[in-house]
Design an enzyme around this catalytic site. Structure first.
Site, PDB file in Angstrom:
ATOM      1  N   LYS A  81     -40.747 -39.879   3.374  1.00  0.00           N
ATOM      2  CA  LYS A  81     -40.734 -41.318   3.720  1.00  0.00           C
ATOM      3  C   LYS A  81     -41.194 -41.923   2.507  1.00  0.00           C
ATOM      4  O   LYS A  81     -41.345 -41.316   1.291  1.00  0.00           O
ATOM      5  CB  LYS A  81     -42.172 -41.311   4.533  1.00  0.00           C
ATOM      6  CG  LYS A  81     -42.070 -40.861   6.060  1.00  0.00           C
ATOM      7  CD  LYS A  81     -42.811 -40.873   6.864  1.00  0.00           C
ATOM      8  CE  LYS A  81     -42.383 -40.460   8.326  1.00  0.00           C
ATOM      9  NZ  LYS A  81     -43.417 -40.608   9.444  1.00  0.00           N
ATOM     10  N   PHE A 106     -49.146 -49.179  17.233  1.00  0.00           N
ATOM     11  CA  PHE A 106     -48.465 -48.927  15.971  1.00  0.00           C
ATOM     12  C   PHE A 106     -47.040 -49.177  15.462  1.00  0.00           C
ATOM     13  O   PHE A 106     -46.742 -49.110  14.351  1.00  0.00           O
ATOM     14  CB  PHE A 106     -48.957 -47.548  15.236  1.00  0.00           C
ATOM     15  CG  PHE A 106     -48.616 -46.458  15.974  1.00  0.00           C
ATOM     16  CD1 PHE A 106     -47.243 -46.014  15.891  1.00  0.00           C
ATOM     17  CD2 PHE A 106     -49.312 -45.726  17.094  1.00  0.00           C
ATOM     18  CE1 PHE A 106     -46.696 -44.987  16.310  1.00  0.00           C
ATOM     19  CE2 PHE A 106     -48.643 -44.735  17.720  1.00  0.00           C
ATOM     20  CZ  PHE A 106     -47.449 -44.096  17.491  1.00  0.00           C
ATOM     21  N   ARG A 110     -41.857 -27.873  11.597  1.00  0.00           N
ATOM     22  CA  ARG A 110     -43.252 -28.753  12.097  1.00  0.00           C
ATOM     23  C   ARG A 110     -44.253 -27.964  11.399  1.00  0.00           C
ATOM     24  O   ARG A 110     -45.234 -28.693  10.967  1.00  0.00           O
ATOM     25  CB  ARG A 110     -43.239 -28.842  13.581  1.00  0.00           C
ATOM     26  CG  ARG A 110     -41.983 -29.803  14.144  1.00  0.00           C
ATOM     27  CD  ARG A 110     -42.320 -31.077  14.001  1.00  0.00           C
ATOM     28  NE  ARG A 110     -43.307 -31.791  14.830  1.00  0.00           N
ATOM     29  CZ  ARG A 110     -43.769 -32.968  15.110  1.00  0.00           C
ATOM     30  NH1 ARG A 110     -42.537 -33.740  14.708  1.00  0.00           N
ATOM     31  NH2 ARG A 110     -44.782 -33.550  15.577  1.00  0.00           N
ATOM     32  N   THR A 157     -49.600 -34.586  12.027  1.00  0.00           N
ATOM     33  CA  THR A 157     -49.165 -36.150  11.902  1.00  0.00           C
ATOM     34  C   THR A 157     -50.438 -36.713  10.922  1.00  0.00           C
ATOM     35  O   THR A 157     -50.036 -37.658  10.075  1.00  0.00           O
ATOM     36  CB  THR A 157     -49.149 -36.755  13.263  1.00  0.00           C
ATOM     37  OG1 THR A 157     -48.122 -36.105  14.263  1.00  0.00           O
ATOM     38  CG2 THR A 157     -48.520 -38.334  12.971  1.00  0.00           C
ATOM     39  N   ARG A 206     -47.811 -32.485   4.555  1.00  0.00           N
ATOM     40  CA  ARG A 206     -48.720 -33.455   4.430  1.00  0.00           C
ATOM     41  C   ARG A 206     -50.176 -33.242   3.910  1.00  0.00           C
ATOM     42  O   ARG A 206     -50.605 -34.317   3.621  1.00  0.00           O
ATOM     43  CB  ARG A 206     -48.878 -33.932   6.024  1.00  0.00           C
ATOM     44  CG  ARG A 206     -47.477 -34.525   6.456  1.00  0.00           C
ATOM     45  CD  ARG A 206     -47.265 -34.683   8.125  1.00  0.00           C
ATOM     46  NE  ARG A 206     -46.279 -35.673   8.464  1.00  0.00           N
ATOM     47  CZ  ARG A 206     -45.806 -35.712   9.688  1.00  0.00           C
ATOM     48  NH1 ARG A 206     -46.153 -34.781  10.693  1.00  0.00           N
ATOM     49  NH2 ARG A 206     -44.972 -36.330  10.199  1.00  0.00           N
ATOM     50  N   ASN A 245     -47.409 -40.863   5.738  1.00  0.00           N
ATOM     51  CA  ASN A 245     -47.666 -39.379   5.876  1.00  0.00           C
ATOM     52  C   ASN A 245     -46.639 -38.654   5.351  1.00  0.00           C
ATOM     53  O   ASN A 245     -46.229 -37.500   5.904  1.00  0.00           O
ATOM     54  CB  ASN A 245     -48.077 -38.892   7.397  1.00  0.00           C
ATOM     55  CG  ASN A 245     -46.809 -39.297   8.487  1.00  0.00           C
ATOM     56  OD1 ASN A 245     -45.716 -39.754   7.998  1.00  0.00           O
ATOM     57  ND2 ASN A 245     -47.131 -38.830   9.629  1.00  0.00           N
ATOM     58  N   HIS A 249     -40.979 -36.760   7.737  1.00  0.00           N
ATOM     59  CA  HIS A 249     -40.842 -36.701   9.176  1.00  0.00           C
ATOM     60  C   HIS A 249     -40.208 -35.502   9.303  1.00  0.00           C
ATOM     61  O   HIS A 249     -39.349 -34.879   8.844  1.00  0.00           O
ATOM     62  CB  HIS A 249     -39.961 -37.635   9.451  1.00  0.00           C
ATOM     63  CG  HIS A 249     -39.266 -37.643  10.884  1.00  0.00           C
ATOM     64  ND1 HIS A 249     -39.682 -38.146  12.182  1.00  0.00           N
ATOM     65  CD2 HIS A 249     -38.089 -37.038  11.471  1.00  0.00           C
ATOM     66  CE1 HIS A 249     -38.982 -37.622  13.102  1.00  0.00           C
ATOM     67  NE2 HIS A 249     -37.808 -37.024  12.408  1.00  0.00           N
TER      68      HIS A 249
HETATM   69  P1  ATP Z   1     -42.807 -37.944  12.571  1.00  0.00           P
HETATM   70  O1  ATP Z   1     -42.256 -38.454  13.879  1.00  0.00           O
HETATM   71  O2  ATP Z   1     -42.649 -39.150  11.627  1.00  0.00           O
HETATM   72  O3  ATP Z   1     -42.254 -36.617  12.277  1.00  0.00           O
HETATM   73  P2  ATP Z   1     -44.955 -37.025  14.206  1.00  0.00           P
HETATM   74  O4  ATP Z   1     -43.887 -36.407  15.067  1.00  0.00           O
HETATM   75  O5  ATP Z   1     -45.866 -36.189  13.545  1.00  0.00           O
HETATM   76  O6  ATP Z   1     -44.286 -37.782  13.029  1.00  0.00           O
HETATM   77  P3  ATP Z   1     -45.126 -39.222  16.349  1.00  0.00           P
HETATM   78  O7  ATP Z   1     -46.046 -38.951  17.261  1.00  0.00           O
HETATM   79  O8  ATP Z   1     -43.719 -38.996  16.506  1.00  0.00           O
HETATM   80  O9  ATP Z   1     -45.632 -38.064  15.026  1.00  0.00           O
HETATM   81  O10 ATP Z   1     -45.372 -40.403  15.640  1.00  0.00           O
HETATM   82  C1  ATP Z   1     -44.325 -41.178  14.640  1.00  0.00           C
HETATM   83  C2  ATP Z   1     -44.955 -41.598  13.481  1.00  0.00           C
HETATM   84  O11 ATP Z   1     -45.833 -42.840  13.879  1.00  0.00           O
HETATM   85  C3  ATP Z   1     -46.030 -40.838  12.811  1.00  0.00           C
HETATM   86  O12 ATP Z   1     -45.573 -40.291  11.690  1.00  0.00           O
HETATM   87  C4  ATP Z   1     -47.060 -42.026  12.127  1.00  0.00           C
HETATM   88  O13 ATP Z   1     -46.645 -42.311  10.843  1.00  0.00           O
HETATM   89  C5  ATP Z   1     -47.078 -43.006  13.088  1.00  0.00           C
HETATM   90  N1  ATP Z   1     -48.203 -42.831  14.049  1.00  0.00           N
HETATM   91  C6  ATP Z   1     -48.142 -41.924  15.102  1.00  0.00           C
HETATM   92  N2  ATP Z   1     -49.639 -41.958  15.851  1.00  0.00           N
HETATM   93  C7  ATP Z   1     -50.307 -42.784  14.914  1.00  0.00           C
HETATM   94  C8  ATP Z   1     -51.441 -43.639  15.282  1.00  0.00           C
HETATM   95  N3  ATP Z   1     -52.167 -43.010  15.989  1.00  0.00           N
HETATM   96  N4  ATP Z   1     -51.594 -44.363  14.533  1.00  0.00           N
HETATM   97  C9  ATP Z   1     -51.122 -44.957  13.398  1.00  0.00           C
HETATM   98  N5  ATP Z   1     -49.646 -44.459  13.379  1.00  0.00           N
HETATM   99  C10 ATP Z   1     -49.491 -43.233  14.138  1.00  0.00           C
HETATM  100 MG    MG Z   2     -42.464 -37.770  15.693  1.00  0.00          MG
END
Ligand code: ATP
Ligand code: MG
Length: 139
Positions: free
Chosen positions: A11, A59, A87, A93, A104, A114, A117
């Protein structure tokens, strides 16, 4: 049976901080083979398409603004049990909850910025990979 490919992107925070080399090294040392890779930048609209599943979340606007704010490095990766193992390598996350030694934990600044992805299923890995790479670029 679990598939052997996943999709990732480094990212904007991690690319901007000059951490992409260290992150790619960790990915390769963990046994992932890089099938496709490039450096690119998303428009806010395209970031919105990528994170379409989160459209209703509070968000979403911050997330798509952030993901289009700088360069990213998308990659298709190959390894046995790729989605789950990747993962584990990246950690939770929220970097405050990410296990010690994960990408991370080492490189992410916040839940928004973070660092990386990782796809959450074989199905999404295939969809996300084709979002960035044409079948002619994959091998
Ligand atoms: P990614 O899809 O980026 O790998 P993830 O699968 O761990 O991350 P997701 O639930 O898919 O998490 O959320 C996508 C992205 O949205 C996260 O990487 C994070 O940057 C953002 N995000 C998720 N939850 C929150 C939250 N509660 N507040 C702010 N940002 C969030
Ligand atoms: Mg995700």
């Amino acid at each position: 049976m679990a598939g052997n490919r996943t999709f990732t992107m480094i990212k904007p925070d991690a690319v901007g901080a000059g951490n992409s080399g260290a992150i790619i090294k960790m990915i390769e040392e963990a046994g992932f083979r890089i099938v496709a890779m490039k450096k690119t930048q998303l428009t806010k609209e395209r970031a919105g398409q990528f994170y379409e599943v989160h459209k209703a979340r509070p968000f979403y606007n911050d997330l798509t603004a952030y993901m289009s704010s700088g360069f990213i490095i998308p990659m298709i990766l190959e390894k046995d049990n790729a989605v789950e193992d990747f993962r584990k390598l990246i950690g939770a996350t929220d970097p405050a909850k990410a296990e010690k030694g994960t990408i991370r934990n080492l490189f992410a600044k916040s839940i928004d910025a973070n660092a990386i992805h990782g796809s959450d299923s074989d199905e999404n890995a295939a969809i996300e990979g084709s979002f960035f790479f044409s079948k002619f670029e994959q091998f």
